[in-house]
Design an enzyme around this catalytic site. Sequence first.
Site, PDB file in Angstrom:
ATOM      1  N   GLY A 142      37.467  44.933  37.202  1.00  0.00           N
ATOM      2  CA  GLY A 142      36.891  43.603  36.998  1.00  0.00           C
ATOM      3  C   GLY A 142      35.591  43.691  36.229  1.00  0.00           C
ATOM      4  O   GLY A 142      35.321  44.678  35.554  1.00  0.00           O
ATOM      5  N   GLY A 152      33.573  46.184  38.902  1.00  0.00           N
ATOM      6  CA  GLY A 152      34.130  47.084  39.908  1.00  0.00           C
ATOM      7  C   GLY A 152      35.588  47.408  39.669  1.00  0.00           C
ATOM      8  O   GLY A 152      36.265  46.750  38.887  1.00  0.00           O
ATOM      9  N   VAL A 153      36.057  48.442  40.376  1.00  0.00           N
ATOM     10  CA  VAL A 153      37.458  48.853  40.291  1.00  0.00           C
ATOM     11  C   VAL A 153      38.249  48.107  41.363  1.00  0.00           C
ATOM     12  O   VAL A 153      37.769  47.908  42.483  1.00  0.00           O
ATOM     13  CB  VAL A 153      37.591  50.377  40.506  1.00  0.00           C
ATOM     14  CG1 VAL A 153      39.043  50.819  40.355  1.00  0.00           C
ATOM     15  CG2 VAL A 153      36.717  51.128  39.510  1.00  0.00           C
ATOM     16  N   VAL A 154      39.461  47.674  41.013  1.00  0.00           N
ATOM     17  CA  VAL A 154      40.299  46.915  41.944  1.00  0.00           C
ATOM     18  C   VAL A 154      41.483  47.771  42.391  1.00  0.00           C
ATOM     19  O   VAL A 154      42.162  48.385  41.568  1.00  0.00           O
ATOM     20  CB  VAL A 154      40.812  45.603  41.297  1.00  0.00           C
ATOM     21  CG1 VAL A 154      41.552  44.753  42.322  1.00  0.00           C
ATOM     22  CG2 VAL A 154      39.655  44.809  40.700  1.00  0.00           C
ATOM     23  N   ILE A 164      44.694  49.107  40.496  1.00  0.00           N
ATOM     24  CA  ILE A 164      45.456  48.113  39.720  1.00  0.00           C
ATOM     25  C   ILE A 164      44.640  47.475  38.599  1.00  0.00           C
ATOM     26  O   ILE A 164      45.170  46.714  37.796  1.00  0.00           O
ATOM     27  CB  ILE A 164      46.059  46.998  40.625  1.00  0.00           C
ATOM     28  CG1 ILE A 164      44.975  46.349  41.495  1.00  0.00           C
ATOM     29  CG2 ILE A 164      47.197  47.546  41.472  1.00  0.00           C
ATOM     30  CD1 ILE A 164      45.461  45.141  42.290  1.00  0.00           C
ATOM     31  N   GLY A 165      43.342  47.773  38.525  1.00  0.00           N
ATOM     32  CA  GLY A 165      42.574  47.194  37.415  1.00  0.00           C
ATOM     33  C   GLY A 165      41.082  47.354  37.593  1.00  0.00           C
ATOM     34  O   GLY A 165      40.615  47.936  38.565  1.00  0.00           O
ATOM     35  N   ASP A 173      34.198  32.813  32.321  1.00  0.00           N
ATOM     36  CA  ASP A 173      34.943  33.977  31.815  1.00  0.00           C
ATOM     37  C   ASP A 173      36.446  33.765  31.978  1.00  0.00           C
ATOM     38  O   ASP A 173      37.172  34.667  32.408  1.00  0.00           O
ATOM     39  CB  ASP A 173      34.493  35.252  32.538  1.00  0.00           C
ATOM     40  CG  ASP A 173      34.978  36.521  31.825  1.00  0.00           C
ATOM     41  OD1 ASP A 173      35.221  36.460  30.600  1.00  0.00           O
ATOM     42  OD2 ASP A 173      35.128  37.561  32.491  1.00  0.00           O
ATOM     43  N   LYS A 179      38.232  45.047  45.862  1.00  0.00           N
ATOM     44  CA  LYS A 179      37.346  45.271  44.715  1.00  0.00           C
ATOM     45  C   LYS A 179      36.164  46.106  45.194  1.00  0.00           C
ATOM     46  O   LYS A 179      35.364  45.658  46.014  1.00  0.00           O
ATOM     47  CB  LYS A 179      36.873  43.933  44.141  1.00  0.00           C
ATOM     48  CG  LYS A 179      36.072  44.082  42.864  1.00  0.00           C
ATOM     49  CD  LYS A 179      35.703  42.728  42.293  1.00  0.00           C
ATOM     50  CE  LYS A 179      36.870  42.061  41.600  1.00  0.00           C
ATOM     51  NZ  LYS A 179      36.452  40.854  40.853  1.00  0.00           N
TER      52      LYS A 179
END
Length: 288
Positions: A13, A16-18, A10-11, A125, A32
């Site tokens: 960060g 890392g990949v989520v 889904i995305g 952020d 994550k």
Amino acid sequence: MEKYHGLEKIGEGTYGVVYKAQNSDGESFALKKIRLEKEDEGIPSTAIREISILKELRHSNIVKLYDVIHAKKRLILVFEHLDQDLKKLIDVCDGGLESVTAKSFLLQLLNGIAYCHEHRVLHRDLKPQNLLINREGELKIADFGLARAFGIPARRYTHEVVTLWYRAPDILMGSKKYSTPIDIWSVGCIFAEMVNGRPLFPGASETDQLMRIFKILGTPNSQNWPDVFKLPKYDPNFPVYNPLPWETFIKGLDDTGIDLLSKMLKLDPNQRITAKQAIEHPYFKETN
């Protein structure tokens, strides 16, 4: 990892990949995954920072960290899953969010950030992509990959923080001694984006970002920002712009809303409103 199934990306960060996944009870979670490139390097410092911060922060407007799994060559953080982020919602709402929705999201964001700041944590952020929203209209702050516990007085930090469009002018001009006002600037940019339906300062570079800010809010000088001359990237030959009237670039916001926004987007960080003060602002007096 056997507890979770049905992985769907889904995305991505900060590091890392989520994935979205479910447990055996059918509950949804966001996983994550952080790849540990070399065994001898251990866990990335950004991951350790996020884990230690999130384990301490417990607030209804901050994403919950349920579990940490240290698997072979990777670390997996198990977060609560929310349906979408604020960026996607703004993108589908042509011309900005309804005023009552923008007000609700802003108040929730401020509540979460006030809690962070009270616990001596800067997010660093904040942007619409890092604000998650569920179907009940609850907003939660996510992606603390750049967050850092701060001391009093402000210490010297790296200025390479905050996605360009939401970066405060003091950071853009090289300030390394900063504190909570950098998050408030980002909140102001997000507030304006919710109202207008598009980013307020979509700069293409650090210089372009500064010029976009100055063209709208005016060029800093000794009157509106006494210490600006001390910043490493301050240039006495910056083009001189006068501030524009707020109603020319902010649409559909009443006088109290514009007053609050103007206090968040002060050029001088020392003059910016705090999250706690913002929550008490008259703009929210009609909010339940």
